[in-house]
Scaffold this active site. Structure first.
Site, short mmCIF file in Angstrom:
data_model
loop_
_atom_site.label_atom_id
_atom_site.label_comp_id
_atom_site.label_asym_id
_atom_site.label_seq_id
_atom_site.Cartn_x
_atom_site.Cartn_y
_atom_site.Cartn_z
CB CYS B 83 -0.99 -0.04 1.16
SG CYS B 83 -2.33 1.14 1.01
CG HIS B 182 -2.97 -3.37 3.73
ND1 HIS B 182 -1.91 -2.62 4.16
CD2 HIS B 182 -3.85 -2.50 3.20
CE1 HIS B 182 -2.15 -1.34 3.91
NE2 HIS B 182 -3.32 -1.24 3.32
CD GLU B 184 0.05 -5.23 5.76
OE1 GLU B 184 0.26 -5.92 4.74
OE2 GLU B 184 -0.24 -4.03 5.72
#
Lengths: 304, 202
Positions: B83, B182, B184
């Site tokens: 991002c 994302h 994560e």
């Protein structure tokens, strides 16, 4: 809840819990600043703010002026949205879900269901699951934080006492939330049922906090931060980021103070750096001794 | 593949540093926060997290990190950006601030906040070239997309459904990797494993 696997439909899905909570994750380590004009919003963005909160009056002026404080004028929010490229938040009154609907329609990035405005419902908060736009809510303790999360809040901030320039209540609430969380992690599974009862919070959320030792959403601090050292203090106490309301634009040199608060939030654990950025900032906002505030003027008592 | 544990930094100026740190640890790397030039000097690779790219850019300049970051990336240090991190690794950006600096390294043009505001943020399954085991769940938050890539950059994923269908959302160029989304935030660490392997191979 946050760890539940997504149901893949194969098509893009907006407004999921992960998208709402994930937005707050991106703000971590950052400073969100109250602004009342497009010019102030630009100063905040120039200083490195991760987002701005669009307001008609900062809390210090709401305190001074009295009367009913409501959602801001849509023209004013539009003006700020058009002035900056960073996320824009705006406040609705507690329980005023139509103000929240309007803010969603305006395209704000986060709605703060805020005790700083005059509550519209003294029993119920808004049903935040009903919105695509994520919500942040204030809390003074863990039970309150978990009740807001149960209602759909995707981010929590300590309430502090907005518009005072006095960090004492923010410290009290952050310490309380963190201590409540630490205590939960020491309980065995059997004890969690009564813990949920005492916290007046849903058992599933209490269990999740006990397992992970943290809230299932991001926790920021708010309400009384006026200096770089205040921001770093809240970070060292466990905040994941900081809201600064009146503290910046009620000070002598807002642009310089804003940049200094941003730097102190990144280097919150480095006293040399905090000392360096704290020099030559001009006057801080005057501030109010919270002991002198009558109960009716304590915003933290609003919401439950 | 070497069995050594690479030390991978996470640029910790602002953003979801914690989630990347956890993902890297679970992908068998040693993760460390990087806020100072001397900390950057000690890592084998670097993750640039999600966050607010204008804030990250400003702080990187203010704390004297931008120069060292550019030098290490130019010297071949592997880096992965999600991002805001994708924006930081782009040679050219659109819809950024006029004074917004990037590290650069990937020959691509990235449009900031390309999908719109938070109400347009979404999740969607992503077919990712080079990652086995079925599609990834892409979480896009006020995300950028890649307008175009140069000849040396390889497109790893495009959106296959929805209004932004066809747009590029993952790119690799040598030791540099970037995603609009994302990973994560999902608990699925396959992208981080790919990056850890890239660091090991470097």
């Amino acid at each position: 809840m946050s760890t539940a696997p997504p149901v893949s439909t194969g098509t893009p899905e907006t407004g999921t819990a992960r998208v709402k909570r994930g937005m707050a994750e991106q703000l971590k380590g950052g400073v969100i600043m109250d602004v009342v004009t497009p010019e102030q919003a630009k100063i905040a963005e120039d200083a490195g703010a991760v987002a701005v909160m669009a307001l008609e009056r900062v809390p210090a002026d709401i305190r001074k002026d009295g009367g009913v404080a409501r959602m801001s004028d849509p023209d004013m929010i539009d003006g700020i949205i058009n002035a900056v490229s960073i996320p824009v938040m705006a406040k609705s009154r507690i329980g005023h879900f139509v103000e929240a609907q309007v803010l969603q329609a305006l395209g704000v990035d986060y709605i703060d269901e805020s005790e700083v405005l005059t509550p519209a419902d003294e029993v119920n908060h808004s049903d935040k699951w009903a919105f695509t736009t994520p919500f942040v809510c204030g809390a003074t303790n863990l039970g309150e934080a978990l009740r807001r999360i149960a209602e759909g809040a995707a981010m929590i901030r300590s309430k502090g006492e907005a518009g005072t320039g006095n960090v004492v209540e923010a410290v009290r609430h952050m310490r309380q939330i963190r201590a409540d969380i630490r205590r939960l992690t020491t309980l065995d599974e059997t004890e969690l049922f009564v813990a949920a009862k005492n916290l007046q919070a849903p058992y599933e959320l209490v269990k999740e906090v006990a397992q992970h030792g943290k809230l299932p959403v991001v926790l920021f601090s708010a309400g009384g931060v006026a200096t770089p050292a205040d921001a770093a203090l809240m970070m060292q106490l466990g905040a994941e980021g900081v809201f600064v309301g009146s503290g910046i634009f009620k000070s002598g040199d807002p642009a310089k103070r804003a940049a200094a608060v941003v730097k102190a939030t990144t280097f919150f654990d480095d006293p040399d750096m905090i000392a360096k950025v704290s020099r030559g900032l001009g006057e801080a906002m005057v501030g109010i001794n919270c002991d002198d505030l009558p109960e009716t003027q304590r915003y933290a008592n609003r919401g439950w | 593949m070497s069995s050594s544990t690479p030390v991978i930094g996470v640029l910790a100026l602002q953003g979801d540093v914690r989630e990347h740190t956890i993902a890297l640890a679970e992908a068998d790397a040693l993760a460390r926060p990087v806020r100072r030039p001397e900390e950057l000097a000690e890592v084998d690779g670097l993750v640039i997290p999600g966050g607010e790219s204008t804030t990250m850019s400003k702080l990187a300049v203010a704390f004297g990190l931008l120069g060292p970051l550019r030098e290490r990336v130019a010297a071949g240090m592997p880096a992965y950006g999600s991002c805001a991190g994708m924006i930081m690794l782009a040679d050219k950006i659109l819809d950024g601030r006029e004074d917004q600096e990037t590290i650069g390294g990937i020959d691509m043009i990235v449009r900031r906040n390309a999908f719109g505001r938070q109400n347009e943020s979404f999740e969607s399954p992503i077919d990712f070239t080079g990652i086995e085991g079925g599609p990834l769940q892409g979480v896009f938050i006020r995300a950028p997309w890649v307008e175009s890539v140069g000849a040396s950059a390889e497109v790893l994923a495009r959106l296959t459904a929805g209004p932004a269908q066809g747009h590029i959302v993952a790119v690799r160029q040598g030791g540099l990797l970037a995603t609009s989304f994302h990973p994560e935030l999902t608990g699925d660490h396959r992208v981080h494993r790919l990056f850890v392997d890239m660091v090991r191979a470097a």
